[in-house]
Design a protein around this motif. Structure first.
Motif, short mmCIF file in Angstrom:
data_model
loop_
_atom_site.label_atom_id
_atom_site.label_comp_id
_atom_site.label_asym_id
_atom_site.label_seq_id
_atom_site.Cartn_x
_atom_site.Cartn_y
_atom_site.Cartn_z
N ILE A 47 0.98 -1.33 -0.07
CA ILE A 47 -0.08 -0.33 0.38
C ILE A 47 0.68 1.04 0.41
O ILE A 47 1.83 0.99 0.51
CB ILE A 47 -1.26 0.27 1.35
CG1 ILE A 47 -2.61 -1.12 1.27
CG2 ILE A 47 -1.53 1.69 1.70
CD1 ILE A 47 -2.80 -1.39 2.53
N SER A 48 0.63 2.12 -1.13
CA SER A 48 1.81 2.92 -1.07
C SER A 48 0.18 4.97 -1.16
O SER A 48 -0.19 4.26 -2.59
CB SER A 48 2.45 3.42 -2.36
OG SER A 48 2.94 4.29 -2.50
N LEU A 49 0.11 5.50 -0.29
CA LEU A 49 -0.70 6.33 -0.19
C LEU A 49 0.18 8.05 0.53
O LEU A 49 0.64 8.13 0.81
CB LEU A 49 -1.90 6.41 0.71
CG LEU A 49 -2.68 4.70 0.96
CD1 LEU A 49 -3.63 4.92 2.24
CD2 LEU A 49 -3.23 5.12 -0.09
N ALA A 50 -0.36 8.93 -0.55
CA ALA A 50 -0.11 10.14 -1.03
C ALA A 50 -1.17 10.93 -0.78
O ALA A 50 -2.30 10.10 -0.70
CB ALA A 50 0.80 10.32 -1.93
N ALA A 51 -0.66 12.12 -0.06
CA ALA A 51 -1.85 12.72 0.59
C ALA A 51 -1.18 14.57 -0.59
O ALA A 51 0.15 14.37 -0.06
CB ALA A 51 -1.87 13.10 2.42
N ILE A 59 2.56 15.89 1.02
CA ILE A 59 2.43 16.19 1.77
C ILE A 59 1.78 15.49 3.18
O ILE A 59 2.17 15.70 4.01
CB ILE A 59 1.25 17.68 2.31
CG1 ILE A 59 0.18 16.82 2.08
CG2 ILE A 59 1.72 18.92 1.45
CD1 ILE A 59 -0.90 18.03 2.65
N GLY A 60 2.11 14.54 3.14
CA GLY A 60 1.58 12.76 3.58
C GLY A 60 2.30 12.18 2.80
O GLY A 60 1.91 11.59 1.89
N VAL A 61 2.05 11.21 3.98
CA VAL A 61 2.73 8.95 3.09
C VAL A 61 2.22 8.11 4.32
O VAL A 61 2.47 8.57 5.24
CB VAL A 61 3.81 9.30 2.86
CG1 VAL A 61 4.09 7.45 1.97
CG2 VAL A 61 4.34 10.17 1.60
N LEU A 62 1.64 7.24 3.89
CA LEU A 62 2.05 5.91 4.58
C LEU A 62 2.38 4.99 3.59
O LEU A 62 1.45 4.91 2.48
CB LEU A 62 0.41 5.96 4.45
CG LEU A 62 0.06 4.94 5.60
CD1 LEU A 62 -1.05 4.30 6.88
CD2 LEU A 62 -0.72 3.59 4.57
N VAL A 74 1.84 -1.07 9.07
CA VAL A 74 2.49 0.45 8.87
C VAL A 74 3.89 0.41 8.71
O VAL A 74 4.28 0.47 10.57
CB VAL A 74 1.54 1.34 9.56
CG1 VAL A 74 2.45 3.33 8.90
CG2 VAL A 74 0.49 1.22 8.69
N THR A 75 4.90 0.31 7.83
CA THR A 75 6.39 0.75 7.37
C THR A 75 6.26 2.69 7.53
O THR A 75 7.41 2.77 8.46
CB THR A 75 7.09 0.24 6.36
OG1 THR A 75 6.25 0.88 5.14
CG2 THR A 75 6.53 -1.20 6.68
N ASP A 76 5.78 3.40 7.49
CA ASP A 76 6.14 4.62 7.37
C ASP A 76 4.62 5.52 7.68
O ASP A 76 3.62 5.42 6.23
CB ASP A 76 6.47 5.10 5.90
CG ASP A 76 7.96 4.34 5.92
OD1 ASP A 76 8.19 3.39 5.91
OD2 ASP A 76 8.68 5.27 5.70
N LEU A 110 2.14 -1.70 13.54
CA LEU A 110 3.92 -0.54 13.65
C LEU A 110 4.20 -0.14 14.92
O LEU A 110 4.31 -1.33 15.77
CB LEU A 110 3.09 0.40 12.79
CG LEU A 110 2.08 2.00 14.00
CD1 LEU A 110 3.03 2.31 15.34
CD2 LEU A 110 1.41 2.86 13.07
N ILE A 111 5.43 0.15 14.15
CA ILE A 111 6.83 0.27 15.09
C ILE A 111 7.17 2.09 15.07
O ILE A 111 6.92 2.74 14.47
CB ILE A 111 8.21 -0.30 14.88
CG1 ILE A 111 8.46 -1.83 14.93
CG2 ILE A 111 9.27 0.42 16.04
CD1 ILE A 111 9.61 -1.94 14.21
#
Length: 145
Positions: A47-51, A59-62, A74-76, A110-111
């Protein structure tokens, strides 16, 4: 948040590194083979999400890894320092959870850096002590600049 769009999108290593410079997220990465590892990361996450804002600025990433059946790791998760406290992180988490299969089916792990634990607790996450770790990597900390 009306001018902010969140969608699944593959990012280039260069754009992600530029984004890291505007967040505190970059401190989680070791210095060794940094660019090579970031390229691998952006090319292989489930999953690669961009805001993005109205101007298209990231301005945002997951980033997350999931089996789409039981779990999401969730890695990032990061938000540009100029856009914090606007609900972007919460919306990224909710969107990733839905994509992976929803809260009735998917457990999220997540960590978290100690500085962001309050955010995760605010969105309903709890600390766990039943996670196993195998880590033989010597990491040199640095700041992404």
């Amino acid at each position: 948040m009306e001018d902010i769009v969140i969608r699944q999108e593959s990012l280039s290593a260069g754009e992600y590194i530029d984004f890291l410079k505007r967040t505190d997220l970059g401190s989680q990465y070791p210095k060794e083979r940094f660019r090579e590892r970031i390229e691998t990361l952006v090319n292989h996450v489930s999953i690669s999400l961009a805001a993005r804002n109205a101007d298209g600025l990231l301005i945002g990433v997951l980033f997350g890894l999931t089996d789409f059946a039981y779990w999401l790791y969730v890695t990032d998760l990061g938000v540009d320092r100029n856009y914090t406290r606007q609900g972007i992180g919460r919306k990224l988490m909710k969107t990733a959870h839905e994509i992976a299969g929803g809260e009735k089916n998917i457990a999220v792990y997540l960590i978290a850096n100690e500085n962001v634990v309050p955010f995760y607790e605010k969105i309903g996450m709890k600390k766990a002590d039943d996670v196993m770790q195998y880590n033989k990597i010597d990491w040199t900390e640095f700041v992404v600049e």
